[in-house]
Design a protein around this motif. Structure first.
Motif, PDB file in Angstrom:
ATOM      1  N   LYS A 237       0.844  -1.211   0.000  1.00  0.00           N
ATOM      2  CA  LYS A 237       0.000   0.000   0.000  1.00  0.00           C
ATOM      3  C   LYS A 237       0.875   1.257   0.000  1.00  0.00           C
ATOM      4  CE  LYS A 237      -3.512  -2.317   2.816  1.00  0.00           C
ATOM      5  NZ  LYS A 237      -4.028  -2.472   4.170  1.00  0.00           N
ATOM      6  N   ASP A 238       1.976   1.226   0.771  1.00  0.00           N
ATOM      7  CA  ASP A 238       2.776   2.442   0.992  1.00  0.00           C
ATOM      8  C   ASP A 238       3.833   2.707  -0.073  1.00  0.00           C
ATOM      9  OD1 ASP A 238       1.384   2.615   3.330  1.00  0.00           O
ATOM     10  OD2 ASP A 238       3.007   1.875   4.624  1.00  0.00           O
ATOM     11  N   MET A 239       4.289   1.685  -0.764  1.00  0.00           N
ATOM     12  CA  MET A 239       5.456   1.863  -1.653  1.00  0.00           C
ATOM     13  C   MET A 239       5.124   2.863  -2.764  1.00  0.00           C
ATOM     14  SD  MET A 239       5.444  -1.342  -4.211  1.00  0.00           S
ATOM     15  CE  MET A 239       4.196  -1.334  -5.485  1.00  0.00           C
ATOM     16  N   PRO A 240       6.123   3.624  -3.185  1.00  0.00           N
ATOM     17  CA  PRO A 240       5.843   4.671  -4.161  1.00  0.00           C
ATOM     18  C   PRO A 240       5.561   4.147  -5.578  1.00  0.00           C
ATOM     19  CG  PRO A 240       8.182   4.660  -3.541  1.00  0.00           C
ATOM     20  CD  PRO A 240       7.497   3.646  -2.681  1.00  0.00           C
ATOM     21  N   GLY A 241       6.195   3.071  -6.016  1.00  0.00           N
ATOM     22  CA  GLY A 241       6.068   2.601  -7.409  1.00  0.00           C
ATOM     23  C   GLY A 241       4.711   1.968  -7.695  1.00  0.00           C
ATOM     24  N   ASP A 242       4.555   1.445  -8.921  1.00  0.00           N
ATOM     25  CA  ASP A 242       3.265   0.842  -9.268  1.00  0.00           C
ATOM     26  C   ASP A 242       3.338  -0.670  -9.470  1.00  0.00           C
ATOM     27  OD1 ASP A 242       4.621   0.686 -11.618  1.00  0.00           O
ATOM     28  OD2 ASP A 242       3.250   1.959 -12.778  1.00  0.00           O
ATOM     29  N   THR A 243       4.538  -1.258  -9.340  1.00  0.00           N
ATOM     30  CA  THR A 243       4.655  -2.715  -9.506  1.00  0.00           C
ATOM     31  C   THR A 243       5.493  -3.285  -8.367  1.00  0.00           C
ATOM     32  OG1 THR A 243       4.574  -2.444 -11.897  1.00  0.00           O
ATOM     33  CG2 THR A 243       5.410  -4.555 -11.096  1.00  0.00           C
ATOM     34  N   LEU A 244       5.016  -4.396  -7.796  1.00  0.00           N
ATOM     35  CA  LEU A 244       5.743  -5.038  -6.692  1.00  0.00           C
ATOM     36  C   LEU A 244       5.937  -6.521  -7.010  1.00  0.00           C
ATOM     37  CD1 LEU A 244       6.864  -4.919  -3.726  1.00  0.00           C
ATOM     38  CD2 LEU A 244       4.560  -5.519  -2.966  1.00  0.00           C
ATOM     39  N   ILE A 245       7.150  -7.005  -6.785  1.00  0.00           N
ATOM     40  CA  ILE A 245       7.419  -8.449  -6.892  1.00  0.00           C
ATOM     41  C   ILE A 245       7.259  -9.030  -5.489  1.00  0.00           C
ATOM     42  CG2 ILE A 245       9.160 -10.195  -7.444  1.00  0.00           C
ATOM     43  CD1 ILE A 245      10.305  -8.181  -9.508  1.00  0.00           C
ATOM     44  N   VAL A 246       6.412 -10.056  -5.378  1.00  0.00           N
ATOM     45  CA  VAL A 246       6.005 -10.562  -4.071  1.00  0.00           C
ATOM     46  C   VAL A 246       6.600 -11.957  -3.841  1.00  0.00           C
ATOM     47  CG1 VAL A 246       4.004 -11.138  -2.640  1.00  0.00           C
ATOM     48  CG2 VAL A 246       3.832  -9.266  -4.301  1.00  0.00           C
ATOM     49  N   ALA A 247       7.567 -12.051  -2.925  1.00  0.00           N
ATOM     50  CA  ALA A 247       8.200 -13.347  -2.641  1.00  0.00           C
ATOM     51  C   ALA A 247       7.623 -13.933  -1.357  1.00  0.00           C
ATOM     52  CB  ALA A 247       9.717 -13.199  -2.571  1.00  0.00           C
TER      53      ALA A 247
END
Ligand code: 13P
Ligand code: SF4
Length: 335
Positions: A237-247
């Motif tokens: 929710k907080d991260m600035p970018g628009d894509t997250l890799i989820v491990a």
């Protein structure tokens, strides 16, 4: 002492023609039941649960609820924890075979012998263990509470940490303190491949990686954020970018997509990039059908010897006391 009770496996029932959602909602009211679900459950189960959370949040909910029945959509050690904290309640687990590789890696008799061989150490155990191992431990931690609890233990106190060697190793490195580690692993997080993760990073330039501390160091080393499931969700929710890799186990992505639908979440792949091995096979045993049956029959039910329950509760109570100022999203922490 045997912590387990009820019926294992999944009985065959003809449920054709039933509206399962309607039936589950009817039974939840009739039974005064609360449905608790972990983030690794199937989306349809997460969506009908009264509460979805990480291991610490679910323990707290189980301790606090005034429901008569807890239907636990998670794995057996979680439902056992609910029974330990709320013995007067009926606790059902839709599939009693929903175990955990970390629990399996730590047989109580061997853990007892290990403790006895190190009498000057205290035993801090990850909540992913049996009630018997909890009873043999001094303090329980979850990935949300581990760092806070360890920071309250005097630095000259020797520690056995089990059963997850990756969580223990991560904490030892981060906090700069030696711990004797039990050699258990989570088969799901162990399956993430560094090569596949690097390919994914190349395909998503600039996308940060969020990893659960049950991952091996080769994955953690590439992570921008390391934390519990609720911590990873908050980071999404907080991260600035628009894509997250989820491990971590990919069913958590359901909550991310609900919370921030404008962002893109990419699950890190398992071993060869194609296998389904990043999905927890134990969590996957719970289905809507089995949840319905467990509410209808109040089986399979967690039963526990009272002496074992009282012994296991001590280490869980210490966790709840020592982590009392930890909000759900507090966690192992950003790197
Ligand atoms: P948390 O939800 O506490 O981060 O735990 C993850 C897990 O593997 C539960 O089995
Ligand atoms: Fe156990 Fe790993 Fe499944 Fe969690 S994800 S229940 S640690 S096997």
């Amino acid at each position: 002492m045997d912590a387990r009770g009820g019926i294992g496996g999944s009985p065959t029932h003809d449920l054709r023609g039933l509206d399962l959602l309607e039936e589950i909602n009817r039974l939840r009211k009739e039974r005064n039941a609360v449905i608790l679900a972990h983030y690794y459950q199937k989306p349809q189960i997460q969506d009908l649960a009264d509460f979805v959370g990480d291991s610490l949040e679910l323990s707290r909910k189980a301790a606090e609820t005034d429901a008569d029945v807890i239907a636990f959509c998670g794995v057996r050690f979680m439902a056992e924890t609910a029974k330990i904290l709320s013995p007067e309640k009926i606790v059902v687990l839709p599939d009693m075979d929903a175990g955990c590789s970390l629990e399996d890696s730590c047989p109580p008799a061997q853990f007892k012998a290990f403790r006895e061989a190190h009498p000057d150490h205290i035993a801090i155990s990850y909540i992913n263990c049996s009630a018997e191992v909890k009873a043999l431990s001094d303090i329980i931690v979850t990935s949300s509470s581990a760092e806070k609890i360890l920071s309250k233990i005097p630095r000259d106190q020797k520690i056995i940490f089990g059963p997850d060697k990756h969580l223990g190793g991560y904490l030892a490195r981060k906090l700069g303190r030696d711990m004797l580690l039990w050699p258990g692993v989570c088969i799901v997080h162990e399956s993430f491949s560094e090569t596949e993760l690097l390919k994914l990073k190349a395909m998503n330039p600039g996308a940060p990686v969020a990893a659960h501390p049950e991952c091996p160091p080769a994955i953690i080393d590439h992570a921008d954020y390391v934390g519990s499931t609720s911590g990873i969700l908050q980071y999404a929710k907080d991260m600035p970018g628009d894509t997250l890799i989820v491990a971590t186990e990919p069913h958590i992505i359901h909550q991310m997509e609900k919370a921030v639908p404008e962002k893109t979440f990419v699950g890190a792949p398992g071993a060869d990039g194609n296998c389904n091995c990043n999905v927890c096979p134990y969590m996957a045993l719970n289905t809507l059908e089995k949840l319905y049956i467990s509410l209808r029959d109040l089986q399979p039910r967690i039963e526990m010897d009272e002496r074992l329950r009282v012994a296991a509760k001590k280490s869980l109570d210490r966790m709840l006391e020592m982590a009392s100022d930890t909000v759900g999203q507090g966690d192992v922490g950003a790197r």
